[in-house]
Design a protein around this motif. Structure first.
Motif, short mmCIF file in Angstrom:
data_model
loop_
_atom_site.label_atom_id
_atom_site.label_comp_id
_atom_site.label_asym_id
_atom_site.label_seq_id
_atom_site.Cartn_x
_atom_site.Cartn_y
_atom_site.Cartn_z
N VAL A 178 0.86 -1.19 0.00
CA VAL A 178 0.00 0.00 0.00
C VAL A 178 0.89 1.23 0.00
N VAL A 179 0.64 2.14 -0.94
CA VAL A 179 1.44 3.35 -1.09
C VAL A 179 0.53 4.55 -1.23
N LYS A 180 1.12 5.75 -1.10
CA LYS A 180 0.37 6.97 -1.39
C LYS A 180 0.00 6.98 -2.87
N ALA A 181 -1.21 7.37 -3.20
CA ALA A 181 -1.64 7.46 -4.60
C ALA A 181 -0.68 8.37 -5.36
N GLY A 182 -0.31 7.93 -6.55
CA GLY A 182 0.62 8.71 -7.37
C GLY A 182 2.07 8.31 -7.22
N SER A 183 2.37 7.38 -6.29
CA SER A 183 3.75 6.91 -6.13
C SER A 183 4.20 6.15 -7.37
N SER A 184 5.49 6.15 -7.62
CA SER A 184 6.02 5.41 -8.77
C SER A 184 5.90 3.92 -8.53
N ALA A 185 6.01 3.15 -9.59
CA ALA A 185 5.86 1.69 -9.50
C ALA A 185 6.95 1.06 -8.64
N GLU A 186 8.11 1.72 -8.51
CA GLU A 186 9.22 1.17 -7.74
C GLU A 186 9.15 1.49 -6.25
N GLU A 187 8.17 2.29 -5.84
CA GLU A 187 8.03 2.64 -4.43
C GLU A 187 7.11 1.64 -3.74
N TRP A 188 7.37 1.42 -2.45
CA TRP A 188 6.49 0.54 -1.69
C TRP A 188 6.35 1.06 -0.26
N GLY A 189 5.23 0.70 0.37
CA GLY A 189 5.01 1.00 1.77
C GLY A 189 5.01 -0.32 2.53
N GLU A 190 4.10 -0.45 3.49
CA GLU A 190 3.99 -1.73 4.19
C GLU A 190 3.59 -2.79 3.16
N TRP A 191 4.27 -3.94 3.18
CA TRP A 191 4.04 -4.93 2.14
C TRP A 191 4.12 -6.33 2.74
N PHE A 192 3.68 -7.32 1.94
CA PHE A 192 3.77 -8.72 2.37
C PHE A 192 3.77 -9.64 1.16
N TYR A 193 4.42 -10.81 1.30
CA TYR A 193 4.33 -11.87 0.32
C TYR A 193 3.04 -12.66 0.59
N THR A 194 2.38 -13.08 -0.48
CA THR A 194 1.17 -13.90 -0.31
C THR A 194 1.51 -15.36 -0.04
N THR A 213 -5.97 -16.28 -2.38
CA THR A 213 -7.01 -15.47 -1.76
C THR A 213 -6.65 -15.23 -0.30
N GLY A 214 -6.97 -14.04 0.19
CA GLY A 214 -6.70 -13.77 1.59
C GLY A 214 -7.05 -12.34 1.98
N LYS A 215 -6.70 -12.00 3.21
CA LYS A 215 -6.96 -10.66 3.73
C LYS A 215 -5.74 -10.15 4.48
N LYS A 216 -5.62 -8.84 4.56
CA LYS A 216 -4.56 -8.20 5.32
C LYS A 216 -5.14 -6.95 5.96
N ILE A 217 -4.86 -6.74 7.23
CA ILE A 217 -5.36 -5.56 7.94
C ILE A 217 -4.22 -4.55 8.09
N TYR A 218 -4.48 -3.35 7.67
CA TYR A 218 -3.54 -2.23 7.84
C TYR A 218 -4.10 -1.31 8.92
N SER A 219 -3.24 -0.86 9.84
CA SER A 219 -3.70 -0.04 10.96
C SER A 219 -2.92 1.28 11.02
#
Length: 217
Positions: free
Chosen positions: A159-175, A180-186
């Motif tokens: 999850v990143v700020k809208a408009g970030s470049s494709a090479e940028e990342w925020g909090e992330w995870f491998y599936t 199928t699944g869920k992830k909670i961001y707080s």
């Protein structure tokens, strides 16, 4: 005689002050697209307003990150200060629509811009990524839902700020092979965000395969 001169000077000053006060400010130039995400077979619809009305004000679409003196498909607004224009369909990627004024005098100074994305026809944002709500309050948990992932161990989502470049990342995870699944961001701050899915790192690189926008207000 002196009084007459002072009256004349005061009158001129008053006129200049009142002119400064009552001249209406120029409208902000705005250029945007009717959606933040288009599919590869859709025309891209651009809306603009606040242009100064020169015959050779112009608007173009380019890949995001392109230098200011480069252009893609473009058109002159021919004196119109506001309007709408359909651009041709684009290949998947991140793009920017840009407004310039009064060519050639105005040069390559970007007066307004807006970002958007183009995705594969079968990869609309709701196919794979979604959230349980479109808009959240500050402090509210964001529930990110993913479906129909390809099942590679190192497919990943961020999850990143809208408009970030494709090479940028925020909090992330491998599936980890899950389709199928869920992830909670707080504790996310107010802003506009985008969830992005990438496939099969590192072979898949930073190609955004799916995306979904949401907001925290």
């Amino acid at each position: 005689m002196k009084n007459s001169k002072w009256k004349c000077l005061l009158g001129s000053a008053f006129f200049l002050i009142m002119t400064f006060i009552f001249v209406a400010p120029s409208a902000a130039i705005i250029v945007t697209t009717t959606k933040v995400t288009f599919t590869e077979e859709e025309p891209v619809v651009v809306e603009y307003s606040g242009l100064p009305g020169n015959n050779q004000d112009w608007i173009t679409i380019v890949p995001k990150g392109t230098a200011a003196d480069k252009w893609g498909e473009w058109f002159y607004t021919k004196g119109k200060q506001s309007g709408r224009r359909n651009f041709g369909a684009l290949s998947p990627g991140d793009y920017e629509v840009r407004a310039y004024v009064n060519w050639p005098k105005g040069g390559f100074v970007i007066q307004a811009r807006s970002s958007f994305s183009v995705v594969l026809q079968h990869s609309t944002p709701s196919d794979v990524l979604t959230t349980d709500k479109q808009t959240y309050a500050v402090g509210e948990d964001i529930v990110l839902i993913y479906e129909n992932m390809p099942g590679n161990a190192q497919d990943w989502i961020t999850v990143v700020k809208a408009g970030s470049s494709a090479e940028e990342w925020g909090e992330w995870f491998y599936t980890k092979g899950k389709r199928t699944g869920k992830k909670i961001y707080s504790n996310m701050k107010a802003g506009d965000y985008e969830a992005r899915a990438y496939f099969n790192w590192p072979a898949g690189g930073y190609k955004i395969m799916h995306r979904h926008r949401f907001a925290v207000r």
